[in-house]
Scaffold this active site. Sequence first.
Site, mmCIF file in Angstrom:
data_model
loop_
_atom_site.group_PDB
_atom_site.id
_atom_site.type_symbol
_atom_site.label_atom_id
_atom_site.label_comp_id
_atom_site.label_asym_id
_atom_site.label_seq_id
_atom_site.Cartn_x
_atom_site.Cartn_y
_atom_site.Cartn_z
ATOM 1 N N LYS A 134 3.123 41.026 18.661
ATOM 2 C CA LYS A 134 4.279 40.040 18.420
ATOM 3 C C LYS A 134 3.491 39.051 17.490
ATOM 4 C CE LYS A 134 5.518 36.536 21.325
ATOM 5 N NZ LYS A 134 5.756 35.260 20.700
ATOM 6 N N ASP A 139 8.735 36.965 15.945
ATOM 7 C CA ASP A 139 9.218 36.129 16.952
ATOM 8 C C ASP A 139 9.433 34.849 16.422
ATOM 9 O OD1 ASP A 139 10.413 35.066 19.296
ATOM 10 O OD2 ASP A 139 8.437 35.091 20.249
ATOM 11 N N LYS A 160 12.434 33.021 16.470
ATOM 12 C CA LYS A 160 13.213 32.282 17.116
ATOM 13 C C LYS A 160 14.262 31.499 16.281
ATOM 14 C CE LYS A 160 10.694 31.725 21.302
ATOM 15 N NZ LYS A 160 9.184 32.418 21.015
ATOM 16 N N ASP A 191 19.764 27.853 13.820
ATOM 17 C CA ASP A 191 20.186 27.179 12.738
ATOM 18 C C ASP A 191 21.738 27.335 12.302
ATOM 19 O OD1 ASP A 191 20.615 25.173 10.417
ATOM 20 O OD2 ASP A 191 18.482 25.583 10.056
ATOM 21 N N THR A 249 11.104 30.742 28.875
ATOM 22 C CA THR A 249 10.302 30.953 30.170
ATOM 23 C C THR A 249 9.308 29.459 30.689
ATOM 24 O OG1 THR A 249 8.321 32.170 29.162
ATOM 25 C CG2 THR A 249 10.302 33.382 30.384
ATOM 26 N N ARG A 303 -2.072 35.193 26.082
ATOM 27 C CA ARG A 303 -3.288 34.748 26.505
ATOM 28 C C ARG A 303 -4.187 35.578 27.526
ATOM 29 N NH1 ARG A 303 -0.693 28.834 27.084
ATOM 30 N NH2 ARG A 303 1.029 30.452 27.669
HETATM 31 O O1 C5P Z 1 0.194 33.411 26.174
HETATM 32 P P1 C5P Z 1 1.238 33.897 27.068
HETATM 33 O O2 C5P Z 1 1.224 35.314 27.539
HETATM 34 O O3 C5P Z 1 2.066 32.730 27.532
HETATM 35 O O4 C5P Z 1 2.537 34.172 25.623
HETATM 36 C C1 C5P Z 1 3.695 34.584 25.815
HETATM 37 C C2 C5P Z 1 4.415 34.537 24.425
HETATM 38 O O5 C5P Z 1 5.663 34.711 24.647
HETATM 39 C C3 C5P Z 1 4.425 33.474 23.378
HETATM 40 O O6 C5P Z 1 4.274 34.005 22.162
HETATM 41 C C4 C5P Z 1 5.637 32.575 23.716
HETATM 42 O O7 C5P Z 1 5.646 32.097 22.192
HETATM 43 C C5 C5P Z 1 6.578 33.874 23.870
HETATM 44 N N1 C5P Z 1 7.710 33.558 24.568
HETATM 45 C C6 C5P Z 1 7.796 33.121 25.922
HETATM 46 N N2 C5P Z 1 8.859 32.571 26.382
HETATM 47 C C7 C5P Z 1 10.182 32.989 25.836
HETATM 48 C C8 C5P Z 1 10.100 33.669 24.426
HETATM 49 C C9 C5P Z 1 8.961 33.860 23.880
HETATM 50 O O8 C5P Z 1 6.848 32.512 26.275
HETATM 51 N N3 C5P Z 1 11.222 32.620 26.187
#
Ligand code: C5P
Length: 236
Positions: A33, A60, A62, A65, A119, A211
């Site tokens: 991603k 991603d 997002k 607009d 989330t 992460r």
């Molecule tokens: O590091 P981590 O596992 O928290 O990363 C989650 C990824 O998913 C990040 O790139 C974040 O931008 C993305 N994301 C999210 N919640 C959403 C949509 C995308 O955490 N609703």
Amino acid sequence: MDTSRPIIALDLPSAGHALNFVSKFTDEKLFVKVGMELFYAAGPQIVTELKDAGHDVFCDLKLHDIPNTVRGAARSLSRLGADLLTVHAAGGRAMMEAALEGLHDGGSTSNVIAITQLTSTSQQALRDEQLVEAPLIESVCHYADLARQAGLAGVVCSALEARAIADATAEDFLRVTPGIRPAGSAVGDQARVATPGTAASMGSSAIVVGRPITQADDPVAAYHTIRAAWQSGQDT
Ligand code: C5P
């Protein structure tokens, strides 16, 4: 689009960091991603570079607009060949339809999915910051249905919402789930988290993991452990 692999969120500061990271996986073809951090630092060519290296790419960005601007942005993105793109459902049905039109104009067949509620958003933040009194799950299912009506392929959602979304839309409507944390790992800024095995058993169609893989001492081992849990539905 093979979603049996966890999608690795490359939230990294440069093209060099991202290409160095994927090179640790030698011959393995990944699903990665590219989000705002990497896209804005490395430019659109990072998507084509990753595609040329044989990886599937979830772009991603997002988009959110007015419809005309999103149509143009999607037309520009269509050239990159990403497999999956995101827009915010909060932008409305016309905006989501415009995103599909822009991609179609550019000859792209990328799947587009909608962000419902991030989330990182809690029930309390929904009420206090967005002034939405409805339960979070109701807001999420409402946005999911709006995205389906607009012709999108699915939504980004918490694993905890995946089953309700499938019931509110359709079984083949994609539920792509970030906020994945192996048991015992740091939650960080996420509010609605699940383990990979729980996500599988709760009806997610794909998981996004950042992460817990990118910051691991051994990212390749962490990836394989998470992939095994996702594929088997059993956390170790
Ligand atoms: O590091 P981590 O596992 O928290 O990363 C989650 C990824 O998913 C990040 O790139 C974040 O931008 C993305 N994301 C999210 N919640 C959403 C949509 C995308 O955490 N609703």
